[in-house]
Design a protein around this motif. Structure first.
Motif, PDB file in Angstrom:
ATOM      1  N   ALA A 236       0.821  -1.210   0.000  1.00 36.63           N
ATOM      2  CA  ALA A 236       0.000   0.000   0.000  1.00 36.63           C
ATOM      3  C   ALA A 236       0.855   1.260   0.000  1.00 36.63           C
ATOM      4  O   ALA A 236       0.529   2.261  -0.647  1.00 36.63           O
ATOM      5  N   ASP A 237       1.973   1.212   0.727  1.00 35.70           N
ATOM      6  CA  ASP A 237       2.867   2.369   0.793  1.00 35.70           C
ATOM      7  C   ASP A 237       4.039   2.261  -0.190  1.00 35.70           C
ATOM      8  O   ASP A 237       4.885   3.157  -0.240  1.00 35.70           O
ATOM      9  N   GLY A 238       4.091   1.159  -0.928  1.00 34.70           N
ATOM     10  CA  GLY A 238       5.141   0.993  -1.924  1.00 34.70           C
ATOM     11  C   GLY A 238       6.493   0.589  -1.365  1.00 34.70           C
ATOM     12  O   GLY A 238       7.515   0.772  -2.030  1.00 34.70           O
TER      13      GLY A 238
END
Length: 283
Positions: free
Chosen positions: A235-237
């Motif tokens: 989700a945050d990479g």
């Protein structure tokens, strides 16, 4: 007269590339005979007297190490044994810990090693549970004995790259230890936690680091290792990251090469423990 690959191919072998030896060409067979000590009688088209003559010549060049591939593990083990040859086993418990034993063959040191023990005698190192040690394991154990360190860990942790003379080994640590741990355990944090516990790791998650999993290992009494693992966060990479930390005193107990060997062994133990364990749900 020494037999090179070209000599063997040109003067001895039939040059028919028949494949009866199991190799695609006579030249490939010659290369294996010269560099890997493959039996020359693997070629069924050589007369017995030719095989006998070649075996005599090959034996001489093998003994001299001419054109053969070096057995790096054996070379390293021979060097490590020579380096530690002057050690007095009776001095070791006070310096690196362990218990001195009286055996039928003389003094021996029983030294804690990755949750078990190794038995160090004058001529060899074995596991107390009779499982096999690899030659590389014996190398870094001998190097630990001969390094000369005696200080207890002081609790000051450093990354491998923070120690002197590690520049040439940083890629090895990343490629042989950290990246394989990431490949094996990303998205499978529960498997890492279970594997670490199975090989004697003490969980330190949330106690001193922000990592998703943190484990304290003590391969030797005075050589602790900390594993930090951050799992991937799509989700945050963020990708998964693994990092080993060592007590500042480690270079008094192991040389840089041996720290890498030890790290590779820890990675192997973790991956093997995970592969052998019943699969559980991930956190």
């Amino acid at each position: 007269m020494a037999l090179s690959v070209v000599d063997l191919y040109r003067d001895i072998l039939p040059k028919t590339n028949c494949g009866d030896c199991g190799f695609p060409t006579c030249l490939a067979f010659a290369g294996m005979v010269v560099s890997e000590k493959h039996p020359i009688d693997g070629c069924p088209h050589l007369a017995p007297e030719v095989v006998e003559r070649c075996n005599q010549e090959l034996a001489e060049q093998y003994a001299a190490g001419k054109w053969t591939k070096r057995d790096l593990a054996e070379d390293a083990l021979t060097w490590a044994k020579e380096r530690s040859a002057s050690m007095n086993l009776s001095d070791l418990p006070g310096r690196i810990g362990g218990e001195l034993l009286d055996t039928d063959s003389g003094k021996a040191l029983k030294l804690p090693y990755f949750g078990g023990h190794v038995i160090i005698s004058e001529g060899d190192i074995t596991r107390a549970d009779d499982r096999e040690l690899t030659r590389w394991e014996k190398v870094f154990i001998y190097n630990h004995l001969s390094q000369g360190g005696s200080r207890m860990p002081i609790g000051k942790w450093k990354g491998f790259e923070e120690f002197p003379n590690t520049v040439s080994k940083i890629k090895t640590m990343a490629g042989h230890v950290e990246a394989p741990l990431v490949d094996r355990f990303h998205g499978r944090l529960a498997e890492l936690v279970d594997a670490a516990k199975r090989i004697g790791g003490m969980e330190m998650t949330g106690k001193a680091h922000s990592a998703d999993a943190a484990f304290f290992f003590r391969p030797f009494l005075r050589v602790p290792v900390m594993l930090l693992f951050w799992d991937e966060d799509p989700a945050d990479g963020f990708g998964a990251t693994a990092k080993l930390l060592f007590d500042e005193t480690v270079i008094e107990h192991l040389d840089i090469e041996s720290i890498v060997f030890l790290s590779e062994r820890l990675r192997q133990l973790l991956c093997d423990a995970a592969d052998e364990a019943p699969q559980k749900g991930n956190t």
